[in-house]
Motif scaffolding. Structure first.
Motif, PDB file in Angstrom:
ATOM      1  N   LYS A 438      49.177  20.620  34.745  1.00 40.85           N
ATOM      2  CA  LYS A 438      47.779  20.540  34.323  1.00 40.85           C
ATOM      3  C   LYS A 438      46.955  20.167  35.536  1.00 40.85           C
ATOM      4  O   LYS A 438      47.103  19.074  36.090  1.00 40.85           O
ATOM      5  N   HIS A 439      46.119  21.089  35.967  1.00 41.46           N
ATOM      6  CA  HIS A 439      45.369  20.894  37.215  1.00 41.46           C
ATOM      7  C   HIS A 439      44.001  21.562  37.087  1.00 41.46           C
ATOM      8  O   HIS A 439      43.882  22.664  36.571  1.00 41.46           O
ATOM      9  N   ASP A 440      42.978  20.898  37.595  1.00 38.72           N
ATOM     10  CA  ASP A 440      41.614  21.394  37.441  1.00 38.72           C
ATOM     11  C   ASP A 440      41.173  22.310  38.573  1.00 38.72           C
ATOM     12  O   ASP A 440      40.191  23.030  38.412  1.00 38.72           O
ATOM     13  N   HIS A 441      41.868  22.299  39.726  1.00 44.01           N
ATOM     14  CA  HIS A 441      41.409  23.067  40.875  1.00 44.01           C
ATOM     15  C   HIS A 441      42.418  24.105  41.350  1.00 44.01           C
ATOM     16  O   HIS A 441      42.100  24.875  42.250  1.00 44.01           O
ATOM     17  N   LEU A 442      43.595  24.139  40.803  1.00 41.67           N
ATOM     18  CA  LEU A 442      44.630  25.070  41.254  1.00 41.67           C
ATOM     19  C   LEU A 442      44.199  26.513  40.982  1.00 41.67           C
ATOM     20  O   LEU A 442      43.835  26.859  39.864  1.00 41.67           O
ATOM     21  N   LYS A 443      44.247  27.354  42.031  1.00 41.90           N
ATOM     22  CA  LYS A 443      43.811  28.739  41.924  1.00 41.90           C
ATOM     23  C   LYS A 443      44.950  29.742  42.070  1.00 41.90           C
ATOM     24  O   LYS A 443      44.896  30.819  41.496  1.00 41.90           O
ATOM     25  N   LYS A 444      45.973  29.396  42.848  1.00 37.87           N
ATOM     26  CA  LYS A 444      47.102  30.299  43.062  1.00 37.87           C
ATOM     27  C   LYS A 444      48.391  29.511  42.915  1.00 37.87           C
ATOM     28  O   LYS A 444      48.569  28.468  43.545  1.00 37.87           O
ATOM     29  N   LEU A 445      49.294  30.042  42.110  1.00 38.91           N
ATOM     30  CA  LEU A 445      50.587  29.415  41.886  1.00 38.91           C
ATOM     31  C   LEU A 445      51.658  30.490  41.966  1.00 38.91           C
ATOM     32  O   LEU A 445      51.587  31.504  41.272  1.00 38.91           O
ATOM     33  N   SER A 446      52.637  30.270  42.826  1.00 43.82           N
ATOM     34  CA  SER A 446      53.720  31.232  43.016  1.00 43.82           C
ATOM     35  C   SER A 446      55.043  30.583  42.640  1.00 43.82           C
ATOM     36  O   SER A 446      55.441  29.576  43.223  1.00 43.82           O
ATOM     37  N   LEU A 447      55.714  31.177  41.653  1.00 41.82           N
ATOM     38  CA  LEU A 447      57.030  30.740  41.199  1.00 41.82           C
ATOM     39  C   LEU A 447      58.036  31.878  41.287  1.00 41.82           C
ATOM     40  O   LEU A 447      58.978  31.940  40.504  1.00 41.82           O
TER      41      LEU A 447
END
Length: 559
Positions: A438-447
């Motif tokens: 849960k994050h308010d500023h995360l724009k890119k997440l790579s898994l």
């Protein structure tokens, strides 16, 4: 008496040189763009298209957008095209086109098309010559069959070249480098990319002479530097240096006081004996203004990190140390104690664990916005979840191949794409990992490649790009995406049921997140209920707003 052999006096055109209308009683309101020119090679279909990324892409520019050609300034000087028209002497009656139009067409042609246009007539040849002289950027693809003399003739046409990009499909040697040095006196940026079987034959002495002679050079990016052997770079203007495919360098001396960004990628060979500790010591003595450092080498170790910590580069903002399996949690502690203002940290391929992530969170809670930890086998989902909870400014996070199933490399793993894989009890603790972010500023997440991930719950209102490629063990019923700003979800290599669940959630997110139906109180005033639009005649949602909401769709990329 008038001389019969004298040439007749040239008269100006009767039509406006900007818009083509008759000059008499005419006030031209046509805005003419400036005559700064960028010439593109035939490999680039149109200057309005984005330049395809090359092999020189680095972690330091991980989330940078491709630079588009600068738009024309609407308030540019209108007299520039008039001066060109007067000097060229192009008569509108003979060609039927305004000079401004010819100029704008020619400045967008690739070099081959510009050479062909110069053969049409004398006027077009003069305009083409002006285009060559005004060109500031040149991108050339050099096929294997093209001789260096042709490249030399192209460069000599453009004495004002500032940016040069060469895509070499033939060998790049000292002759080509000398040709560039002689033909481009004002060169500031050069990029050399090698493709197919092309070999970069430049050695360290030749590269050092080139850098020393080009006193205005600010950026040097070169691929295939396996034949350097060693180099001494001395420049008072060089700000950016990218070298790749380095191998067994006997010496690396940098005397570049203005250097701000350096990227060194070494070949992945275990017998590489380059002394990285001595190189870091040299950077700390002569390049004190360094802001971005990227080093990719299997020789990276804790000793190299200690040398970097002792260098005391006070302006360092981005640090990328990739493929260093000997970099440990102690190395992270050394980095955190010496550089507390890092904005990007890339330790992909290192040996850090969840304890190292805890050190990162304690050291950079107010500065770090990009964290890359791919190919780190000692990091678990708990460490990733802790990082996202403790780093409030985080905008990009890459954890590819970190939560990994040890049996994921089995070639039989892809046979049953629509069924969940069966795993043994001994590997359940490595596979059944869940991740809650849960994050308010995360724009890119790579898994990508996180085959040990079993459940994923995301509540990120700013998340725009999500990479789930090859997450084979992720259960569709254990996936929850509460990310209304999602634009792209990469799901290549996932099971069909998971792809369907992703498509269902991202499509329903935009229809359910905003309910524009009006609401009313019950007669007793105790409760508010939603009233369908068909039953409400008091307020109606504007059609434009509804159409804008319907167009916000998320792309699920499976190939």
């Amino acid at each position: 008496m008038k001389n019969s052999h004298s040439q007749p006096k040239k008269r100006g055109g009767y039509n406006c040189g900007r818009c083509g209308q008759p000059k008499k009683g005419h006030i031209c309101n046509f805005n003419t763009p400036s005559h700064s020119v960028t010439v593109f090679s035939a490999a680039t279909p149109s200057p309005l298209l984005r330049h395809p990324p090359s092999h020189l892409r680095r972690a330091l520019s991980f989330d940078d957008v491709d630079v588009e050609p600068a738009e024309c300034d609407e308030m540019a000087d209108r007299d520039s095209v008039v001066e060109i028209a007067d000097s060229v002497g192009l008569d509108l009656d003979s060609c039927g086109l305004p000079v401004s139009l010819v100029w704008e067409v020619m400045r967008r042609l690739p070099p081959a098309g510009l050479l062909s246009a110069a053969k049409v007539c004398k006027g077009w040849r003069k305009v083409a010559r002006r285009v060559w002289k005004a060109a500031e950027e040149l991108r050339l693809r050099v096929p294997a069959s093209v001789h260096v003399g042709f490249v030399a003739s192209m460069l000599q046409k453009c004495p004002g070249i500032v940016r040069l990009s060469l895509r070499m499909e033939s060998d790049f040697d000292s002759t080509m480098l000398a040709c560039i040095a002689f033909s481009c006196p004002n060169l500031e940026h050069i990029e050399v990319s090698t493709f197919d079987t092309a070999i970069n034959r430049i050695n360290g002495d030749e590269l050092g002479r080139f850098v020393a002679d080009k006193r205005s050079l600010k950026s040097l990016k070169m691929e295939g530097c396996s034949n350097l052997g060693g180099f001494v770079l001395c420049s008072s203007s060089l700000c950016t240096l990218w070298l790749s495919d380095l191998y067994c360098l006997s010496k690396m001396v940098f005397n570049c006081p203005q250097l701000r960004e350096i990227s060194l990628e070494f070949s992945r060979q275990e017998n590489d004996d380059t002394d990285l500790t001595a190189m870091i010591d040299g950077l700390g003595r002569s390049c004190l203004r360094l802001q971005n450092i990227h080093i990719a080498s299997m020789q990276l170790s804790h000793a190299v990190v200690l040398a970097l910590s002792a260098a005391q580069l006070r302006e360092l903002q981005m640090l990328s140390l990739v493929l260093g399996s000997e970099i440990t949690d102690a190395s992270v502690a050394a980095i955190a104690s010496s550089y507390p203002n890092l904005e990007l940290l890339d330790l992909s391929g290192s040996g850090i664990s969840d304890s190292g992530i805890g050190i990162i969170c304690n050291a950079f809670p107010e500065t770090l916005s990009r964290l890359l930890l791919s190919l780190c086998p000692n990091v678990t989902s708990s460490g990733i979840q802790f990082a996202t909870a403790q780093l409030p400014l985080l905008e990009l996070m890459d954890c590819g191949m970190t939560i990994c199933d040890p049996n994921s490399q089995d070639p039989t793993a892809d046979e049953n794409n629509g069924k969940l894989q069966k795993t043994t009890g001994t590997n359940l603790h490595l596979i059944n990992q869940k991740l809650i972010i849960k994050h308010d500023h995360l724009k890119k997440l790579s898994l990508w490649g996180c085959s040990g991930l079993d459940a994923l719950y995301l509540n990120c209102p700013q998340l725009n790009d999500l990479n789930l490629n090859s997450c084979r063990n992720l259960h569709p019923e254990r996936l929850l995406l509460h990310c209304p700003a999602l634009g792209n979800v990469h799901a290549s290599g996932c099971q069909d049921m998971l792809i369907g669940a992703i498509q269902s959630q991202v499509c329903n997110a935009f229809t359910d997140m905003d309910n524009h139906s009006p609401s009313k109180h019950l007669p007793d005033g105790s409760k508010r209920i939603q009233v369908p639009h068909l039953l409400s005649g008091e307020c109606h949602e504007p059609e434009k707003k509804l159409r804008r909401i319907e167009k916000r769709l998320c792309n699920v990329l499976v190939e």
